[in-house]
Design an enzyme around this catalytic site. Structure first.
Site, PDB file in Angstrom:
ATOM      1  N   MET A  50      -2.606   0.247   3.490  1.00 24.69           N
ATOM      2  CA  MET A  50      -1.797   0.443   5.327  1.00 24.69           C
ATOM      3  C   MET A  50      -1.444  -0.826   5.935  1.00 24.69           C
ATOM      4  SD  MET A  50      -0.934   2.378   7.456  1.00 24.69           S
ATOM      5  CE  MET A  50       0.039   2.244   8.240  1.00 24.69           C
ATOM      6  N   GLU A  51       0.292  -0.550   6.030  1.00 27.69           N
ATOM      7  CA  GLU A  51       1.126  -1.873   6.461  1.00 27.69           C
ATOM      8  C   GLU A  51       1.324  -2.315   7.594  1.00 27.69           C
ATOM      9  OE1 GLU A  51       3.783   1.868   7.339  1.00 27.69           O
ATOM     10  OE2 GLU A  51       1.581   0.919   5.616  1.00 27.69           O
ATOM     11  N   ASN A  52       0.108  -2.176   8.217  1.00 24.73           N
ATOM     12  CA  ASN A  52      -0.854  -2.421   9.387  1.00 24.73           C
ATOM     13  C   ASN A  52      -0.035  -3.478  10.008  1.00 24.73           C
ATOM     14  OD1 ASN A  52      -2.337  -0.245   9.769  1.00 24.73           O
ATOM     15  ND2 ASN A  52      -3.956  -1.369   8.923  1.00 24.73           N
ATOM     16  N   HIS A  91       4.907  -3.407  -1.583  1.00 25.18           N
ATOM     17  CA  HIS A  91       4.993  -2.840  -0.789  1.00 25.18           C
ATOM     18  C   HIS A  91       4.736  -2.596   0.527  1.00 25.18           C
ATOM     19  CE1 HIS A  91       5.585   2.503  -0.473  1.00 25.18           C
ATOM     20  NE2 HIS A  91       5.133   1.844   0.334  1.00 25.18           N
ATOM     21  N   GLU A  92       3.891  -3.709   1.085  1.00 21.58           N
ATOM     22  CA  GLU A  92       2.625  -2.559   2.350  1.00 21.58           C
ATOM     23  C   GLU A  92       3.319  -4.353   2.300  1.00 21.58           C
ATOM     24  OE1 GLU A  92       1.015  -0.942   2.938  1.00 21.58           O
ATOM     25  OE2 GLU A  92       1.111  -0.171   1.149  1.00 21.58           O
ATOM     26  N   HIS A 147       7.315  -3.221   4.132  1.00 17.62           N
ATOM     27  CA  HIS A 147       6.581  -2.535   5.114  1.00 17.62           C
ATOM     28  C   HIS A 147       7.131  -2.916   6.426  1.00 17.62           C
ATOM     29  CE1 HIS A 147       6.280   1.499   4.466  1.00 17.62           C
ATOM     30  NE2 HIS A 147       5.448   1.860   3.627  1.00 17.62           N
ATOM     31  N   GLU A 189       8.715   4.899   4.089  1.00 21.47           N
ATOM     32  CA  GLU A 189       7.942   4.880   2.271  1.00 21.47           C
ATOM     33  C   GLU A 189       9.593   5.041   1.317  1.00 21.47           C
ATOM     34  OE1 GLU A 189       5.150   4.222   2.388  1.00 21.47           O
ATOM     35  OE2 GLU A 189       4.284   5.191   4.013  1.00 21.47           O
TER      36      GLU A 189
END
Length: 955
Positions: free
Chosen positions: A349-351, A383-384, A387, A406
């Site tokens: 998760m990209e928080n 990927h993260e 983001h 995404e």
């Protein structure tokens, strides 16, 4: 006459006199008033403006009203649990906190709506202040969770004024569950240094995407309602707290006689609520040096000490620098923390500033993790990080355009890893992993457009359904196609304009097209970006391009596996094409056709190859003569056709056969040449497509001849790698390492004696000597085949090794292997283990059930298990983005009979859309896929059987 009569006469006379006098007075007063009115006419008072009535009742849909705009949250959280427990510890799995929300009123209202779910709060803890006027706005009532909207309605004794600033203070309490959503508890064990008993550790971790911030604090939980966040975490002494912002200060205090620490973090940039994050743990970290950003990888202390975070640490700083250079914009936070969580529902998760991962997606153990694990970690980190710009800096306005987050992160991750590891051929892997994956879902009539209408996505289940292969994989495929068509330079320039114009804000499709168009215009291009891309983002599915190389005719139609469903859809299709002996050309097809194009007309014995390097999101069919020439070329000299296109020809042929556009024997014929090809891509594509045949026929008489054919075909590939395999070694090249895995996997599954003997011997050495000499790359296949060929002893040994493994990647390999047994009672027991988080972690329950369903011996068991436990599974395991779509998809892949179709429909009827939640669309797709499978098997079973028998008779 009597006395009464005389009095009445007197009264009557007096009444007449008084009435006359009164009338005379009124006449005189009226005359005086008229004279005064004529001398000084009064001014008419202004007509009061009509006041719009204040809205009452619930909003008309599941969306918050737009009358209030949040500006900032001052959030305090206090998780009450202890991360280390003793026999005397009074553990409390709860948290409490307070939030002071600053917001601007932009429309008059007497009610405040925001989101709150599963939180305990009371009216007397809520205060509304008018900041501009310095007064309190009284609260008259509070309502929660009306009609499952998750709305918190605060009714006011007054009206909020347009243009004025207010604050909303709320105190709240919540539970720390283990459902991997909101603020939850994760646990792990640390090897004790004082005795032989392992110590259990707990930590608090958050996962708020997409709609679970409301489970942690009352908030405006929609992506476009961005705000700044000032976070303070009160946590137990000796623990460490992390949040998005940089740590500002930490102080020790005593609360109710107990020692606590108060950690305050610097204010964040404007961001969406779902990107907020927190952890409280005893984790340690390793640093990744960077000239401007403080990068830390956090994990279990023993994992850090063992160096398992070193690989991620080394690539993170390089990946960050690549993106900053590629996008021309620096990362906006002072720090970046990456956390490896023992329990995490998603992959990562990209928080913003505090990225969460499951351990297998971040921790790499040399000598235990495989090349697949290494590539997976690099891709997920990339990927993260992508983001941080696409999703965090610029966020989609609403979840119907999730692909803007995404799709971009998926596409850019391949560029990032390709930059770090150019020898990994990430361009080919993108085609395999994203394009061909998206094709499968998007060839169903129950698919959906990449970008749908906002009103079509309302409930949390609707939102969760958007997290599928369409948003991720199709989004990436279309961005790749667009970048190729308008040129990489124009594409990058457009992205920079997009980020600059919309930083800290929100966007939709039109915003992206606008800035890409500006870039195209500046570079002197002529592509109309929005006109082109509207046909791809706002329509479901993709086209089949049909080419007649004799006439040069080209046409398009909507490709569906079940062509009984028809849609009148037309795309603007950029087609890259090459004839044998000629240079490539590009043609834009904007009509259904047929259109005559010289680029598609071949001379005698010349072949035509369309979708060169698979940059387009479409399939291609040819006239029989061109198919024959292409197959002949692959038999005689396959190097003339690019590797990725060899895979494309196989994939297109198999799927065209499934849809009835070509004979199934043509598809099977594309695999003949593989006995002489050792390249990874065509073998990988063939294996995936043969998996469909195995699913359809491994319970029928077709299976024996098909297995024998595959055994014959793979024998050359197995022998090509046999020496390095027997030496517990691997080839040098990345793609060869992947194909070595394929060789072992296919050869053992289909009964090649040399392979089966090899895996049994390697596994037996491990069991007897407790020395694992199996190369990490091959463990996935060797473990599975050894358990499949063995019995209870091998299964129990694998289970013990699974329980004792300290590496998440090693645990994953063993968890898969345990599903490979052919013993029904062991598979049943294993399925029951998925209901016990102490045996199978919740985050792994769905994939474990799907592993069992892959096994032909476990298919029916898994389906019965899911039906029997659906309510429990969906309640306990279905939180957040842990979508159950993959569960339905996994346990129904083999369905190809009328009885199985009837079972699916009964399951759908029994639970309804509400009971199915985020799996509703997946079940519709399973029904459609099963219907197509039934028809295909009935039509092709005899032909397929005869083809395999005929191949076995060939010399």
């Amino acid at each position: 006459m009597g006395k009464g009569v005389i009095l009445s006469k007197v009264l009557a006379i007096m009444t007449v006199v008084m009435t006359v006098s009164s009338v005379s007075g009124m006449v005189i007063m009226f005359i005086i008033y008229q004279e005064a009115y004529e001398r000084d006419r009064p001014t008419r008072p202004p007509t009061p403006n009509a006041t719009d009535p204040l809205p009452t009742g619930l909003p008309p849909n599941m969306r918050l009203p737009k009358n209030l705009v949040p500006q900032r949250y001052d959030l305090h959280l206090q998780p009450l649990l202890y991360t280390q427990t003793t026999n005397t510890t009074n553990q409390t799995l709860a948290f409490k906190g307070s939030s002071n929300i600053s917001f601007l009123c932009v429309e008059r209202t007497g009610t405040i709506f925001l989101h709150s779910k599963d939180l305990s709060l009371t009216e007397n803890t809520i205060r509304v202040n008018d900041v501009d006027r310095g007064k309190v706005v009284p609260v008259s009532g509070v309502r929660q969770n009306m009609n499952d909207t998750n709305f918190l309605e605060i009714q006011l004794n007054g009206v909020l004024t347009v243009g004025s600033n207010y604050t909303l203070f709320i105190e709240f309490k919540g539970e720390l569950g283990d459902n991997l959503a909101g603020l939850y508890v994760s646990k792990y064990t640390e090897k004790s240094t004082t005795d032989r008993v392992d110590d259990e550790r707990l930590l608090v971790i958050s996962q708020l995407q997409p709609t679970d911030a409301r489970k942690v604090f009352p908030c405006f939980d929609e992506p476009a309602m961005k705000a700044e966040f000032m976070v303070t975490i009160i946590h137990r002494e000796g623990t460490k707290a992390l949040s998005n912002g940089y740590l500002k200060e930490s102080n020790s205090v005593v609360i109710d006689g107990e020692p606590w620490e108060i950690s305050t973090f610097h204010q964040t940039e404007r961001m969406s609520t779902y990107l907020l994050a927190f952890t409280v743990s005893n984790f340690e970290y390793t640093s990744s040096p960077h000239d401007r950003v403080e990068i830390k990888i956090h994990a279990r202390p023993q994992a850090i000490k063992a160096g398992h975070a070193d690989y991620a640490s080394g690539i993170t700083k390089k990946m960050l620098s690549f993106y900053e250079g590629y996008l021309g914009r620096i990362y906006g936070f002072k720090k970046m923390d990456l956390v490896a969580a023992p329990d995490f529902g998603g992959v990562a998760m990209e928080n913003w500033g505090l990225i969460m991962f499951r351990e297998s997606a971040l921790l790499y153990e040399e000598g235990v993790s495989s090349i697949t694990n290494q590539e997976w970690i690099a891709t997920v980190v990339a990927h993260e990080l992508a983001h941080q710009w696409f999703g965090n800096l610029v966020t989609m306005k609403w979840w119907n355009n999730l692909w803007l987050n995404e799709g971009f992160a998926t596409y850019l991750s391949y560029l990032g890893v390709g930059h770090l590891q150019p020898d990994w051929n990430m361009e080919n892997l993108l085609v395999l992993n994203e394009i061909q994956t998206a094709f499968q879902v998007d060839s169903l009539a129950s698919s959906h457009p990449l970008s749908c209408e906002e009103n079509d996505v309302q409930t949390p289940s609707d939102i969760t359904e958007q997290f599928d292969d369409i948003s991720y994989s199709k989004g990436a495929a279309l961005l790749r196609m667009l970048a190729d068509y308008i040129s990489e330079g124009s594409f990058i320039l457009g992205l920079k304009k997009y980020l600059d114009a919309l930083q800290y804000s929100n966007a939709d499709n039109k915003d992206l097209w606008k800035h890409l168009q500006q870039a195209v215009n500046e570079d002197g291009g002529f592509v109309k970006v929005e006109e082109l891309m509207y046909t791809w983002t706002n329509q479901m599915g993709y086209p089949l391009i049909t080419i007649n190389t004799t006439t040069g005719a080209v046409s398009q139609q909507h490709f569906l596996l079940n062509q009984t469903s028809t849609y009148d859809l037309v795309w603007h299709v950029p087609i890259r094409v090459r004839k044998s002996g000629d240079n490539p050309a590009i043609v834009l097809l904007k009509s259904s056709g047929p259109e005559m194009k010289a680029a598609f007309r071949a001379n005698h014995n010349q072949w035509v190859l369309a979708n060169l390097n698979c940059v387009g999101y479409y399939r291609v069919n040819y006239n029989p003569e061109n198919w024959a020439r292409l197959l002949d070329q692959m038999e005689t000299d396959p190097q003339e056709i690019p590797i990725i296109n060899r895979g494309q020809l196989i994939d297109d042929a198999f799927n065209l056969a499934r849809a009835g556009h070509v004979n199934v024997t043509l598809a099977l014929s594309t695999t003949r040449y593989l006995r002489n090809d050792t390249e990874f891509v065509p073998w990988e594509v063939a294996i995936r497509n043969f998996n469909y045949f195995l699913l359809m026929f491994d319970r029928s008489e077709v299976y024996g001849p098909m297995q024998a054919y595959l055994r014959n075909q793979v024998q050359g590939l197995y022998q090509h790698f046999e020496n390095v395999t027997l030496a517990s070694s691997v080839p040098d090249s990345h793609s060869d390492q992947y194909n070595q895995i394929n060789a072992v996997d296919v050869a053992c599954k289909h009964g090649l004696p040399a392979c089966q003997t090899m895996v049994q011997e390697l596994f037996k050495i491990w069991m007897l000597n407790h020395t694992n000499i199996i190369h990490p790359n091959l463990r996935y296949s060797v473990y599975c085949q050894a358990v499949a060929l063995g019995g209870e002893e091998e299964w129990e040994f694998a289970w013990r090794m699974f329980q004792n493994a300290t590496s998440a990647t090693e645990k994953d390999k063993l968890r898969y292997a345990l599903s490979c047994t052919r013993k029904i009672w062991l598979l049943n027991r294993y399925l029951e283990y998925t209901l016990d988080p102490d045996k199978i972690r919740k985050m792994n329950a769905v994939s474990t059930i799907n592993y069992v369903a892959e096994n032909v011996a476990g298919q029916a068991l898994a389906w019965d298990f899911v039906r029997a436990h659906w309510t429990y599974l969906s309640q306990e395991y279905g939180g957040g983005i842990m979508s159950f779509s993959s569960l339905i998809d996994g346990v129904t892949q083999r369905f190809s009979t009328d009885f199985e179709l009837q079972q699916l429909k009964q399951f759908q009827s029994a639970h309804g859309e509400q009971g199915l939640g985020s799996a509703s669309r997946a079940l519709e797709q399973a029904i459609e896929r099963t219907q197509a499978n039934i028809q295909w098997v009935k039509k092709n079973k005899r032909t397929v059987l005869e083809w395999f028998k005929g191949e076995l008779r060939r010399p």
